[in-house]
Design an enzyme around this catalytic site. Sequence first.
Site, mmCIF file in Angstrom:
data_model
loop_
_atom_site.group_PDB
_atom_site.id
_atom_site.type_symbol
_atom_site.label_atom_id
_atom_site.label_comp_id
_atom_site.label_asym_id
_atom_site.label_seq_id
_atom_site.Cartn_x
_atom_site.Cartn_y
_atom_site.Cartn_z
ATOM 1 C CG HIS A 71 -45.081 3.973 6.933
ATOM 2 N ND1 HIS A 71 -44.667 3.834 5.634
ATOM 3 C CD2 HIS A 71 -44.659 5.215 7.326
ATOM 4 C CE1 HIS A 71 -44.025 4.928 5.248
ATOM 5 N NE2 HIS A 71 -44.012 5.789 6.260
ATOM 6 C CD GLU A 72 -45.674 7.328 10.600
ATOM 7 O OE1 GLU A 72 -44.679 7.763 11.221
ATOM 8 O OE2 GLU A 72 -45.981 7.711 9.453
ATOM 9 C CG HIS A 75 -40.790 6.383 10.135
ATOM 10 N ND1 HIS A 75 -39.803 6.522 9.184
ATOM 11 C CD2 HIS A 75 -41.964 6.654 9.495
ATOM 12 C CE1 HIS A 75 -40.343 6.848 8.033
ATOM 13 N NE2 HIS A 75 -41.655 6.943 8.193
#
Length: 381
Positions: A71-72, A75
């Site tokens: 998820h990070e 980003h």
Amino acid sequence: MTRSPSPSSGSFRLFGVPVRIHVSWILLALFLAWLLAAGMLPAVHEGLPRGAYWGAAVLIVLGLGASIVLHELAHTLVGRAMGVRVDRITLFLFGGVAELSEEPTRPRAELAMAVAGPAFSVVFGLSLAALAGLLEQRPEFAGAQMALDYLATLNLVLAGFNMAPAYPLDGGRVLRALIWMATGDLDRATRIAARAGEGLALLLMGVGGLVLFTQGAAGGLWWILIGLFLHSAARGAIADLDTRRMLAGRPIAELMVRDVETVPDRFTLDRFIDERLLGSRHALYPVEREGRWVGVVAPEDVLAQPRDRWAQMTVGEICRPAAETPAATLLEDAGAVMTRMRSQNTPRMPVVHAGAVVGIVTLQDLLRSLDLSRRFGRTPG
């Protein structure tokens, strides 16, 4: 996408991005594995061997860690594509953070970065759910199917919670980007999104307290802790905003310490201790070679070396290279420097001009300057 705690207990690289694992995550993972294997999984999926529950619990915990990191990473990769530098990803007690060297300078970059993480979590969660469905009729894969079901749900919950319009959650960054686009005012957008973050934090703490005192469930304490973390992060964003305003337009040269004690790279560790360290007792020493800055050395770096080598090893051999050391430039905005130091957990930073260290700025000095400025109503400088 916020600043994160330190220290870490391990690290690795993924697609060239450093990933740190904080010790708090390891403790949470162990507790979560026990909670799943001893109670949650047997209560929902009855009649399976004990080993199946533990196997599924381990898969869930590892999969949850991987889900947060990915998820990070979403980003991070989108941010890098938009020209935003991300130093590392850290996995810790309350999830994961992509540590930014600086905030995005364009609202579209902020929006793209913010949406990337939840979008990945949704796609990943649906993919895991589909894979779990394929294993549903295969009893020999019951443990794996359990784990995939849980991970699918957790990824969807992760995406949904992160999209709450409250800074510093991803949804709060989306809100900030949209207000920024509409008004052209980043400060105003940050303040509104951070206030929304404070509101959500208070709501979570209230719900957690209600659950804790009416049902006695440990989950209530968890919501209180998350609320406290979000409230602190939202308040930090407002404090950073106030800091930037007070220091805006002031070069760091006006607030740095100019009396810098450097050490030549050829000094042996013994000589460094005798001629520099014991006399001045600084926490950080810039290392120079023929007047050029090549790195920094701290007392801890010397203590990490074998004592019988101190007479032979040089400071240049053990210093942290300049290329890997956070530094400020002489005319850099003081507010931006302070924000960067706080986001990178850097208590002190060399100030460099024309390849040489001309000063040292410490976070403690900057905070003291700001405190005096607030008390006396004068701009620091």
